[in-house]
Design a protein around this motif. Sequence first.
Motif, mmCIF file in Angstrom:
data_model
loop_
_atom_site.group_PDB
_atom_site.id
_atom_site.type_symbol
_atom_site.label_atom_id
_atom_site.label_comp_id
_atom_site.label_asym_id
_atom_site.label_seq_id
_atom_site.Cartn_x
_atom_site.Cartn_y
_atom_site.Cartn_z
ATOM 1 N N ALA A 139 -3.771 4.332 5.541
ATOM 2 C CA ALA A 139 -3.860 2.912 5.883
ATOM 3 C C ALA A 139 -2.534 2.398 6.430
ATOM 4 O O ALA A 139 -2.498 1.595 7.373
ATOM 5 N N SER A 140 -1.432 2.879 5.855
ATOM 6 C CA SER A 140 -0.124 2.440 6.349
ATOM 7 C C SER A 140 0.116 2.926 7.775
ATOM 8 O O SER A 140 0.833 2.278 8.544
ATOM 9 N N LEU A 141 -0.510 4.055 8.138
ATOM 10 C CA LEU A 141 -0.343 4.573 9.494
ATOM 11 C C LEU A 141 -0.954 3.635 10.530
ATOM 12 O O LEU A 141 -0.309 3.273 11.516
ATOM 13 N N PHE A 142 -2.227 3.244 10.313
ATOM 14 C CA PHE A 142 -2.806 2.401 11.351
ATOM 15 C C PHE A 142 -2.311 0.960 11.263
ATOM 16 O O PHE A 142 -2.394 0.205 12.228
ATOM 17 N N LEU A 159 0.828 -1.208 0.000
ATOM 18 C CA LEU A 159 0.000 0.000 0.000
ATOM 19 C C LEU A 159 0.864 1.261 0.000
ATOM 20 O O LEU A 159 0.581 2.216 -0.729
ATOM 21 N N TYR A 160 1.913 1.254 0.812
ATOM 22 C CA TYR A 160 2.772 2.437 0.882
ATOM 23 C C TYR A 160 3.510 2.645 -0.435
ATOM 24 O O TYR A 160 3.651 3.776 -0.907
ATOM 25 N N ALA A 164 -3.598 8.469 -3.209
ATOM 26 C CA ALA A 164 -2.440 8.214 -2.348
ATOM 27 C C ALA A 164 -2.751 8.500 -0.883
ATOM 28 O O ALA A 164 -2.246 7.805 0.008
ATOM 29 N N ALA A 165 -3.570 9.516 -0.616
ATOM 30 C CA ALA A 165 -3.842 9.919 0.766
ATOM 31 C C ALA A 165 -4.410 8.781 1.615
ATOM 32 O O ALA A 165 -3.894 8.499 2.705
ATOM 33 N N PRO A 166 -5.469 8.080 1.176
ATOM 34 C CA PRO A 166 -5.969 6.975 2.014
ATOM 35 C C PRO A 166 -4.988 5.810 2.117
ATOM 36 O O PRO A 166 -4.984 5.090 3.119
ATOM 37 N N ILE A 174 4.165 5.809 -5.545
ATOM 38 C CA ILE A 174 4.091 5.917 -7.002
ATOM 39 C C ILE A 174 3.033 6.940 -7.411
ATOM 40 O O ILE A 174 3.264 7.792 -8.281
ATOM 41 N N LEU A 175 1.864 6.873 -6.775
ATOM 42 C CA LEU A 175 0.801 7.832 -7.087
ATOM 43 C C LEU A 175 1.223 9.248 -6.734
ATOM 44 O O LEU A 175 0.934 10.204 -7.464
#
Length: 543
Positions: free
Chosen positions: A125-128, A40-41, A119-121, A46-47
Amino acid sequence: MAFQRYAITLIFLAPVILCEIRNYRSRTRRYGLHTARGVLYAIGVILWFYAMAHIPVAEVTAPGFTAPIFATIGAALFLGERQYFRRISAVIIGFAGTVVILRPGVQVIELGALAQLGAAPLFAASLFMSKKLTETEHNGTIVAVMAIFVTLTLLPPALYVWRSPTIEEMIWLFGLAGLATLRHLTMTQAFRCAEVTALQPISFLQLVWATLLGFYAFGEEPDLWTWVGGGIIVTSATYIAYREARARNRARAGTSQKGVDRMERRGYHTGLVLILVLAAAVGFRPFEALAVPSADPWPRWRAADTNSPAEIRFAAWDDLLRRYVVASPDGINLFRYAAVTAADRTALTNEVDRLTALPISSFNRSQQLAYWINLYNATTVKMVLAHYPVDTIMDIRISPGLFSFGPWDKKLLRIEGEAVSLNDIEHRILRPLWADPRIHYVLNCASLGCPNLDARAYTAKDMEARLAAAAWAFVNHPRGVRFESGELTVSSIYDWFIADFGGDEVGVLAHLRQYAAPVLKERLAKHGRLDRTAYDWRLNGSD
């Protein structure tokens, strides 16, 4: 650059990686979560870089600050964190402060904007996921595995467009990678110590730090709304840090939270409404316009003698232009910097000194206009010659600020006792005092993307005709306006100085149609929007 940054990160994390390989017992067992986070990250990176390549920086930055909102929602859905009112309101207020600073414009949605919104979500997602991993994993392991995934993902596209960095670029890349590694490690430690939701208002502080760095390192002075927005963000972050500390102390003492939340809610409703009204009242403005100085008049230079018959002559400057400006086959005028003799360098210096010694306030407005335009162009050429050879004027880093680039804020001239920079001439004198968008077509910044440096000096007698001719030449040249695969690409000048061209895309298009040749004018009338902007900062030098 993205691949190199994460590859260098692996160098910093090599001890952690080797330790994990050697010590089987401490090796991670949560391969699935690590893989999901890494993928995901990597997709988010890339985005993000795709967005950076296709839309203005501000249009990338503003959607990026929605990540804390996504993280807050995700923390509730996937981590089961309680969404206390103070946390939700702090996130909203922090985002409102960001809107006050950025004031993103409402524009046609492009693929780049959609990429950043995607990219923001993913980053959220990588944060939690990081928060979940802190339950069993070491900080170094979490960061190292992510760096491995991102590096491997970016390797194929990096090989396709590979360019070996210079020594200076490698130094910057190592510094960037080191700071990024430290950021990820400290962020992971923060997730270990606190809930994701409680940390999100703090993330908005990065915009405040970026503003302060721009001020002290690059000499970029923040405007009023930057201070207002920064104050809102700092207040939000300080409040949530204070309230979380109080809540933790109460939890240790066994005190109920409900009564406190009820009191907070009453007081916060009014404050929240005021903050949101303030953010809305600021209005939305393209952030790219904030990257260049606004047309802020310098009253000192309004003085003029309207009845003065005196004429300013530019014979020496005109002679240099005629001998060193050459027209290239593609329609761009180039200057033969390498061919300028020592005698002509001295002649140019003497010409600039002569012009700056004139009592310009005693001339009429027509003479003053020709004076400021010629002085700007002559000073630019003189400055490039002093630093030649250079690949771009951006490399002439003489403006105030530790990491400044470009020469435009350096006080190069002294006129009637006032220290004057190139930015002063363009943005504090010419643009605001004459309010003619065609002035952009006669000022040359020694770059291929800039309107041509004419082979003759400007004079008051032919100024109107020359302004119109310069406008027509630039609008009808591909670096000014061009259609590619059905999309309209215009010079970044029309984005940076959109206020001078009507204030919006409609105004820019109307201006372009005014000077466009018949075929181009017809296409512009049918198209009705600006798709992309471009600018070539390479030096306008001739071999």
